[in-house]
Each structure stands twice: as structure tokens, then as C-alpha cells.
Design a protein around this motif. Sequence first.
Motif, PDB file in Angstrom:
ATOM      1  N   GLY A 177      10.359  -9.400  -2.023  1.00 51.04           N
ATOM      2  CA  GLY A 177      11.395  -8.414  -2.357  1.00 51.04           C
ATOM      3  C   GLY A 177      12.827  -8.918  -2.253  1.00 51.04           C
ATOM      4  N   PHE A 178      12.999 -10.209  -2.037  1.00 53.08           N
ATOM      5  CA  PHE A 178      14.354 -10.739  -1.919  1.00 53.08           C
ATOM      6  C   PHE A 178      14.969 -10.976  -3.297  1.00 53.08           C
ATOM      7  CE2 PHE A 178      12.853 -11.601   2.316  1.00 53.08           C
ATOM      8  CZ  PHE A 178      13.984 -11.491   3.108  1.00 53.08           C
ATOM      9  N   ASP A 225       0.826  -1.211   0.000  1.00 59.12           N
ATOM     10  CA  ASP A 225       0.000   0.000   0.000  1.00 59.12           C
ATOM     11  C   ASP A 225       0.862   1.264   0.000  1.00 59.12           C
ATOM     12  OD1 ASP A 225      -2.336  -1.458   0.003  1.00 59.12           O
ATOM     13  OD2 ASP A 225      -2.856  -1.061   2.107  1.00 59.12           O
ATOM     14  N   MET A 226       2.079   1.141   0.527  1.00 61.86           N
ATOM     15  CA  MET A 226       2.955   2.314   0.626  1.00 61.86           C
ATOM     16  C   MET A 226       3.560   2.681  -0.733  1.00 61.86           C
ATOM     17  SD  MET A 226       4.643   1.544   4.389  1.00 61.86           S
ATOM     18  CE  MET A 226       5.742   2.966   4.548  1.00 61.86           C
ATOM     19  N   GLY A 227       3.366   1.847  -1.731  1.00 59.04           N
ATOM     20  CA  GLY A 227       3.719   2.248  -3.092  1.00 59.04           C
ATOM     21  C   GLY A 227       5.008   1.678  -3.626  1.00 59.04           C
ATOM     22  N   PRO A 228       5.242   1.926  -4.923  1.00 58.78           N
ATOM     23  CA  PRO A 228       6.350   1.280  -5.638  1.00 58.78           C
ATOM     24  C   PRO A 228       7.734   1.709  -5.171  1.00 58.78           C
ATOM     25  CG  PRO A 228       5.210   2.862  -7.058  1.00 58.78           C
ATOM     26  CD  PRO A 228       4.399   2.749  -5.804  1.00 58.78           C
ATOM     27  N   GLN A 229       7.820   2.840  -4.458  1.00 62.78           N
ATOM     28  CA  GLN A 229       9.172   3.219  -4.001  1.00 62.78           C
ATOM     29  C   GLN A 229       9.710   2.242  -2.961  1.00 62.78           C
ATOM     30  OE1 GLN A 229       6.337   4.829  -3.363  1.00 62.78           O
ATOM     31  NE2 GLN A 229       6.496   6.259  -1.650  1.00 62.78           N
ATOM     32  N   TYR A 230       8.830   1.324  -2.445  1.00 66.65           N
ATOM     33  CA  TYR A 230       9.291   0.320  -1.485  1.00 66.65           C
ATOM     34  C   TYR A 230       9.471  -1.055  -2.138  1.00 66.65           C
ATOM     35  CZ  TYR A 230       8.305   3.717   2.191  1.00 66.65           C
ATOM     36  OH  TYR A 230       8.317   4.829   2.988  1.00 66.65           O
ATOM     37  N   ASP A 231       9.524  -1.092  -3.456  1.00 71.27           N
ATOM     38  CA  ASP A 231       9.590  -2.386  -4.157  1.00 71.27           C
ATOM     39  C   ASP A 231      10.813  -3.219  -3.783  1.00 71.27           C
ATOM     40  OD1 ASP A 231       7.214  -2.126  -5.355  1.00 71.27           O
ATOM     41  OD2 ASP A 231       7.962  -1.817  -7.397  1.00 71.27           O
ATOM     42  N   GLY A 232      11.911  -2.560  -3.447  1.00 76.33           N
ATOM     43  CA  GLY A 232      13.118  -3.312  -3.095  1.00 76.33           C
ATOM     44  C   GLY A 232      13.157  -3.753  -1.642  1.00 76.33           C
ATOM     45  N   PHE A 233      12.121  -3.424  -0.891  1.00 76.04           N
ATOM     46  CA  PHE A 233      12.078  -3.749   0.547  1.00 76.04           C
ATOM     47  C   PHE A 233      12.033  -5.262   0.734  1.00 76.04           C
ATOM     48  CE2 PHE A 233      10.209  -4.301   4.715  1.00 76.04           C
ATOM     49  CZ  PHE A 233      10.644  -3.213   5.459  1.00 76.04           C
ATOM     50  N   GLU A 234      12.806  -5.779   1.707  1.00 73.46           N
ATOM     51  CA  GLU A 234      12.858  -7.230   1.949  1.00 73.46           C
ATOM     52  C   GLU A 234      12.043  -7.594   3.189  1.00 73.46           C
ATOM     53  OE1 GLU A 234      17.263  -8.505   0.389  1.00 73.46           O
ATOM     54  OE2 GLU A 234      17.111  -7.015   1.995  1.00 73.46           O
ATOM     55  N   SER A 280      19.094 -14.629  -5.781  1.00 75.11           N
ATOM     56  CA  SER A 280      20.183 -15.434  -5.222  1.00 75.11           C
ATOM     57  C   SER A 280      19.903 -15.809  -3.761  1.00 75.11           C
ATOM     58  CB  SER A 280      21.510 -14.680  -5.329  1.00 75.11           C
ATOM     59  OG  SER A 280      21.457 -13.506  -4.540  1.00 75.11           O
ATOM     60  N   VAL A 281      19.191 -14.935  -3.033  1.00 70.82           N
ATOM     61  CA  VAL A 281      18.825 -15.242  -1.644  1.00 70.82           C
ATOM     62  C   VAL A 281      17.764 -16.339  -1.626  1.00 70.82           C
ATOM     63  CG1 VAL A 281      17.883 -14.320   0.511  1.00 70.82           C
ATOM     64  CG2 VAL A 281      19.376 -12.896  -0.915  1.00 70.82           C
ATOM     65  N   LYS A 282      16.790 -16.215  -2.538  1.00 67.39           N
ATOM     66  CA  LYS A 282      15.763 -17.262  -2.625  1.00 67.39           C
ATOM     67  C   LYS A 282      16.391 -18.606  -2.979  1.00 67.39           C
ATOM     68  CE  LYS A 282      12.645 -15.136  -5.247  1.00 67.39           C
ATOM     69  NZ  LYS A 282      11.408 -15.029  -6.053  1.00 67.39           N
ATOM     70  N   ALA A 283      17.427 -18.564  -3.826  1.00 73.26           N
ATOM     71  CA  ALA A 283      18.100 -19.819  -4.196  1.00 73.26           C
ATOM     72  C   ALA A 283      18.742 -20.462  -2.973  1.00 73.26           C
ATOM     73  CB  ALA A 283      19.142 -19.551  -5.279  1.00 73.26           C
ATOM     74  N   GLU A 284      19.302 -19.639  -2.083  1.00 73.09           N
ATOM     75  CA  GLU A 284      19.901 -20.185  -0.861  1.00 73.09           C
ATOM     76  C   GLU A 284      18.816 -20.751   0.061  1.00 73.09           C
ATOM     77  OE1 GLU A 284      23.209 -20.543  -0.181  1.00 73.09           O
ATOM     78  OE2 GLU A 284      23.535 -19.800  -2.202  1.00 73.09           O
ATOM     79  N   ALA A 285      17.672 -20.062   0.139  1.00 76.33           N
ATOM     80  CA  ALA A 285      16.562 -20.563   0.960  1.00 76.33           C
ATOM     81  C   ALA A 285      16.080 -21.903   0.418  1.00 76.33           C
ATOM     82  CB  ALA A 285      15.420 -19.550   0.973  1.00 76.33           C
ATOM     83  N   TYR A 286      16.053 -22.019  -0.890  1.00 73.97           N
ATOM     84  CA  TYR A 286      15.640 -23.276  -1.533  1.00 73.97           C
ATOM     85  C   TYR A 286      16.639 -24.385  -1.221  1.00 73.97           C
ATOM     86  CZ  TYR A 286      14.340 -26.351  -5.487  1.00 73.97           C
ATOM     87  OH  TYR A 286      13.976 -27.413  -6.270  1.00 73.97           O
ATOM     88  N   LYS A 287      17.927 -24.024  -1.207  1.00 73.99           N
ATOM     89  CA  LYS A 287      18.956 -25.010  -0.892  1.00 73.99           C
ATOM     90  C   LYS A 287      18.781 -25.519   0.543  1.00 73.99           C
ATOM     91  CE  LYS A 287      23.094 -23.836  -2.719  1.00 73.99           C
ATOM     92  NZ  LYS A 287      24.445 -23.226  -2.654  1.00 73.99           N
ATOM     93  N   LEU A 288      18.515 -24.592   1.473  1.00 78.77           N
ATOM     94  CA  LEU A 288      18.302 -25.007   2.865  1.00 78.77           C
ATOM     95  C   LEU A 288      17.088 -25.929   2.975  1.00 78.77           C
ATOM     96  CD1 LEU A 288      18.956 -21.763   4.965  1.00 78.77           C
ATOM     97  CD2 LEU A 288      20.375 -23.810   4.815  1.00 78.77           C
ATOM     98  N   ALA A 289      16.028 -25.597   2.225  1.00 77.24           N
ATOM     99  CA  ALA A 289      14.825 -26.432   2.256  1.00 77.24           C
ATOM    100  C   ALA A 289      15.130 -27.827   1.713  1.00 77.24           C
ATOM    101  CB  ALA A 289      13.704 -25.787   1.456  1.00 77.24           C
ATOM    102  N   SER A 290      15.982 -27.886   0.669  1.00 73.38           N
ATOM    103  CA  SER A 290      16.287 -29.159   0.019  1.00 73.38           C
ATOM    104  C   SER A 290      17.067 -30.102   0.928  1.00 73.38           C
ATOM    105  CB  SER A 290      17.110 -28.917  -1.255  1.00 73.38           C
ATOM    106  OG  SER A 290      16.467 -27.990  -2.088  1.00 73.38           O
ATOM    107  N   LEU A 291      17.793 -29.527   1.874  1.00 74.38           N
ATOM    108  CA  LEU A 291      18.628 -30.328   2.783  1.00 74.38           C
ATOM    109  C   LEU A 291      17.775 -31.364   3.519  1.00 74.38           C
ATOM    110  CD1 LEU A 291      21.637 -30.094   3.410  1.00 74.38           C
ATOM    111  CD2 LEU A 291      21.075 -28.661   5.348  1.00 74.38           C
TER     112      LEU A 291
END
Lengths: 408, 408
Positions: B243-244, B208-217, B247-258
Motif C-alpha cells: 500500500g505504499f 480480508d477487511m476489504g477494499p476500503q483499506y486499499d490505501g493502508f500502509e 515514491s516511497v518505494k523508490a526511496e526504499a530502493y535507493k536505500l537498498a542500492s547504497l
Amino acid sequence: MCHYPVLLNDERTANLFPPDAIARARQFMSDNSSGLGAYSHSMGLPSIREEVAAFLAARDGHPASPENIFLTDGASTGIQRIMTLMIRNERDGIMTPIPQYPLYSASIALLGGRQVGYFLDEQHNWGLTVEELQRSLTQARNSGVNVRALVVINPNNPTGGILTEQNMRDIVDFCAKEHLVLLADEVYQENVYRPDARFISFKKVLRDMGPQYDGFELASFHSISKGFLGECGYRGGITELVGFDASVKAEAYKLASLGLCSNVAGQLMVSLMVNPPKPGDPSYALYVKERDNILASLKRRATKLVAALNKLEGFSCNEADGAMYTFPQVRLPEKAVAAAHAAHKQPDTFYCLQLLENTGICVVPGSGFGQVDGTYHFRTTFLPPEDEIDQVVERMAAFHSRFMLEYK
Amino acid sequence: MCHYPVLLNDERTANLFPPDAIARARQFMSDNSSGLGAYSHSMGLPSIREEVAAFLAARDGHPASPENIFLTDGASTGIQRIMTLMIRNERDGIMTPIPQYPLYSASIALLGGRQVGYFLDEQHNWGLTVEELQRSLTQARNSGVNVRALVVINPNNPTGGILTEQNMRDIVDFCAKEHLVLLADEVYQENVYRPDARFISFKKVLRDMGPQYDGFELASFHSISKGFLGECGYRGGITELVGFDASVKAEAYKLASLGLCSNVAGQLMVSLMVNPPKPGDPSYALYVKERDNILASLKRRATKLVAALNKLEGFSCNEADGAMYTFPQVRLPEKAVAAAHAAHKQPDTFYCLQLLENTGICVVPGSGFGQVDGTYHFRTTFLPPEDEIDQVVERMAAFHSRFMLEYK
């Protein structure tokens, strides 16, 4: 809101399930009135840990205690938790076989420890020798690694090998002499196909060796995901801690508490694995028939697959004595190795990707498990349905001929 | 061996379950032919991640993608995994409320990071102020801590507090300005009791705060263990990553795969939570009735418990606006504090143990959650059945009178 008791007392349910299954459900609800929907004890439901202890005692001929048993979301969670206890800093090392199941290398990397590999002997049916364990340990210690534990996978993933009892005694002696904790991954204990082999647990071997080994520390792992159940989606696992100090068990309990408990449906599936229908039960005949059919079929598929692989040019594949895998070596032509490097891929990965793209058959490159430098392997399972195995083998053979033709 | 299709096509099953439940089971089997017994994708079954994305989009009025959703064994596993991504070394810090749910402090300790506490304001209904966030952050940075993320629990465990939308906007702005990842523990999103309060997700506030926060994680967590389902034994959880970087999502996926995948029965329970019976479905009326009864009863119990606690000598207890807990402060007499220290116990633990031993009522000492030095609290739930709450309150009151008499 638990509706099981209503369904259990409904006569229409009695028409749908055999009476011993309904009696079993009643017993579960009587032991665990909260059913599947409530948190359990962080180590697992006491009634199921009792059943696991009885199973282990009957299997090994030595007592087991529910207080030493943790029920986990698959064996993976139990293994990661023990690795967390073992690795304190970047100098702590864990010995693992090469090839090994990648959960071990990944957990060690995640926890910031050192993987200390020992090679299985491909020339001798992927055997494990104490000489190689000693070589690996000495080399690691000489380079400043504080080696704390030895992982043994038996029956082995990915090689399909099975240890002899004498070999297991030698491994226990080695760990005792070198003050190593033994981590025994025994999730394939029901998957034994070689007629003259049988599964023996490290717990049995250790206790058979007598009271002078009472202080020996062993963690062993079992699972509902393998054997003939293969109920891997339920995520049920067992860790037994043998000979550990109470303070170590307290830390393991703390780690288990962090996630509250393992899923209770998976715990119930563990109960069904360790306490199956007994002779005289209405479901016994069907249980035996399904179990024996599945294991016999796996054995036929293993034999067929290994024989077929050994016919391919450049392949050599040990017998699959146990587990669910074979780990054939394929000698790739130099031109294929060069093409792989040009594509910035490991040669085994290059081969496996080509196989996948050309046939739809998915195997796992040996580099993910570890292998002697300059050798190339892949892991394949014999899990495809039996009526499809012939076709799988044919397609692999046809692909391999074309591949060799192209790169020779 | 999957017998569900057989049962689904048996007319006796049709007599036992409503038609929309059977249709739902058929749809699940059609989307996921391996049923509950096979491993799923490590992030969770695609069909269920689609349902979760649709639920989040409808809840927030902003798009959600199944590619950003991880299904986990309870929210706990998801939270531990994100903490693993956040903490690289002993200088990395995570801001957590004080009081906080101990999963956070324990995970931070296990991963070797630093817990950076900010105090909730007990005088103002356990409110969260940006001034206190700023004080805590500045102090941590001045002492060399690399603060990476802020944990907010809303509705709050253990305090029962709920944030206002303006407050949430301020928190987002604070994180944006200070380059902090926001970890939003929203597992109590269905548990809102104060008539003028409602749950708003941080995802909605952020978008709701708008597109200027698109990079927010932002990582947000949800669970089947709370709300009105309370199916905690099934261990079902949701993590949405917003907003991640890929490459961060890929690491999260790797942890899940363990750990291969979360338990599939828990995933199915997530599906039932996010996609419940709809108006017109045969089960809709019963679903609404059970849901409304449970939430109304929780609200009545919360009101009754807080009123009763506030009548006790030395107690002060904020309203329980949400979640399942209150966190009353009890002013202990000096003699009780001295007796506790003589027994080598924290004064709040001393009080809680005496309560347990004398009444059988179990509450959790405030020192496990964190509290302002010199104050004493405990966390209690209003989960006991409604017909037992009066008795619980009476026994607590009688115990407290005797305790105060003894130590005053």
C-alpha cells in the motif's frame, strides 16, 4: 541442523575436492563448530579476524590486532558505519575526492552531513595534491563546516589512479596537522597494472612514519568483491580501525551489534582471500595460475580500452594504473549540449543513454561521481570478457562517429 | 570463476545429494547464471522475489507482487531501512511495545527519533489492547511528538504472546483511524505452540477487511533466522511493502542500492524457506520429519521451562504460545534490590549476572526490553538441546533457592 561434518567425512566428498580444501573446511568447522548457519560475534568470527590480522601484519610489516578488525557485509557496510560515527549534525563535513564513488556522497546526504569535495588533477594523471586538499579544507572551514575526516580511494574508483608513497606521507601529515580522521578505501589493493607502481597501504605508510604518529586515527577498508576474486555476491568486507580511542571502538561495536553480525559465508570468503593456498599445497599451482591469468587479462584489457578511447574524436583518457575503471573525458559539441538541455538531461547522461540505446553498452555518467563544471566524463570498466573487448571498442567507436556527425 | 556447473554435472555429486536438490541447484543456475558470486538486483534476485510472492499469496489468499518485495541481510536490515524512511527529525515518533526487541529502541535512538512505548498486559497473557495504544498515542501527541508508525511483533519477542485475529483487526482500524504506518515484525510466524492458536499475517487480515483499506500502509518482515530453519548466520530476510506510494518505494530502493545488494547465499536460503520440498519430491519425507521434530521439540521445551519457572519462589511466567522465548517476572527481595543499587546495577541485571556467574546460564535482563517500573523480568529462550533442558532447569532452581536464602 548442520550436515557439513557428515559430508566432510564422506569418502565421495574426498573424490570431489582437493585434500587441502577439505582440510581447510575441517579446520573451519573445528574453529567454528556452529558452521555457516549460526550468528557469529558481531565483529566477525574470531578465527577469521585472527587470519585477517596475520594478513595485514605480513602485508604491512607492522602488527595488527583482531580486536581492531570488523568483518562486514561488503566494504559498503563498514564505510557507512564509520560515516555514521563521524557525522553528528549538519555542520559536520567529510572531505571526498571529486570524482568520487557515490557511496560517499549518498551516505553523507543520508546522515545529514556536508560533503567537502577536493578535485583530483586530471591533467596530472588524476593526481592528488596537498595544495588542493588545503584549498578545499580552508574554504569549508571558512563557511562554518566542521571538517572531521578525509576520504582517500587508492587505487582510485572511478579514475584508476594510484598514489605514490611520498604523496601518501604528505596526506598523513596533512591529516595530522589538521586533526582529520583518514578513511582509506583500499578495496582495489590487488588491482595494480602499471609496471612501476605498487600498492602500499596507509597503515604501512603511517607506521613507517614512526611513533610520533601513534595517536593518528585511520580506518581502512578492504573487500572480497574486487581484486581477482570478485566474489561480490557473498558480501564480505574488512574494516581495520587504527589508533582510535577504546570508546570509539565501543560505539563501532554497538553499531555492528544492531544488525547482529555480517553473513558468515561472506566472512569465510574473507578468510579464503587473506589466507590463500600456500606453496606446497595441492591447490597452490591452480590458485597462482588463475590469479595471474585474471590480473594479466585485466591489464591487457585496460591497455586496449584506454588506447582505443584515446583514438576517438574529442576523447582524452588517462592510463588505468589500477582498480577496474577508466574515467575518460569527452568534449561534447555545443549542439549536443543544447540537445541534452532541451531533453532536461545532463549532457554526459544524454551521451551515455544514447550509447546504451544504440549499442547496449552501459557506462556511468560522470555527473554521478562529480567532475569539474563544464567537463563531461563517464566511467567504464574493463571487466567485459577479453574476447568481447574488441567488439565493445568497435561498437563504441562506430556510435561515437555517428554521434559527432549528428551534433557537430 | 564459477565452478558450480562443473560440480553439478559431475556424477560424483549425484551420489552425494538427492536428485531434487540437484534439480533445484540446476534451476537456480539457469535462472541466475552468475550464481552466488555476483551482485544481484538491489532488491534481490527476481527469480527469488517471484518465489517469495508466490509463498505470500498462498499463505494469505491474496495476491503479492515481486515488485513490493525486498530481500535483505536478515530482517534487521529491512527493519532499520524502513525506520530510516519513517524518522525525519527529532519530533517523529514510532510506537513500540514494552517489552520490545531492542533493535527498535536502538534504531530509533540512532536515527534521532522518539520511541513511544505502549505496554503489553502481563496480567492477560501479554495481550495488546487498543485502549493502551490510544493512551500511549494521545500522551505522545499531547507532548508534541509526531507519531508516524506502530510496531507490532507477532508472535512476540520477548514475551512469546500471539495476537488473535479480532485483536489484529482492531489494530488495523486503529492505525487507519490515526494515520499510522503499521510495521509488522512477523519473523516468528512458524513458531506457534498453543494448540488453539495459529499465525495469521497482518497482510491477510488487512486484505480480508476489504477494499476500503486499499490505501493502508503496511511493511511486514520475515526471516530465515527463526522458525525451524534457524539459519541465522546466512542473514536472509524479507520485507514486503503493502500500500505504499511509488515514491516511497523508490526511496526504499535507493536505500537498498547504497549497499549494492544483500548477500546472495542468504537470498538462496530465503528461496529454500519459501519454496520447500513438495509432496512427491525425494526430499519431502525427510523435510517434514525434520521440521515436525524441531517444532515439536521446541513446544515440549517451552512447556517444560515455563512449568519449572512457575515453581520457583517469586516467579510468575505466562505460557510461551509462540516465538522462542519466555519473559518471566521475578519478585526480588528488598535486600537484593538494595545490594544491586549498592553495586550500581539494575536489580534484574544484578540477578542475571549472578545467575551467569554461578551456573553459566545466560539470560537477558528485562531492562533491555523495557518493563513496568518496579517489576523485574528476564528473557530466556527454550533453544538449549532437549536433553540439556532438565539440567538447565535444575541449575536455575538451585541457584534461585540460594539467591533467595541470601537476600531474604
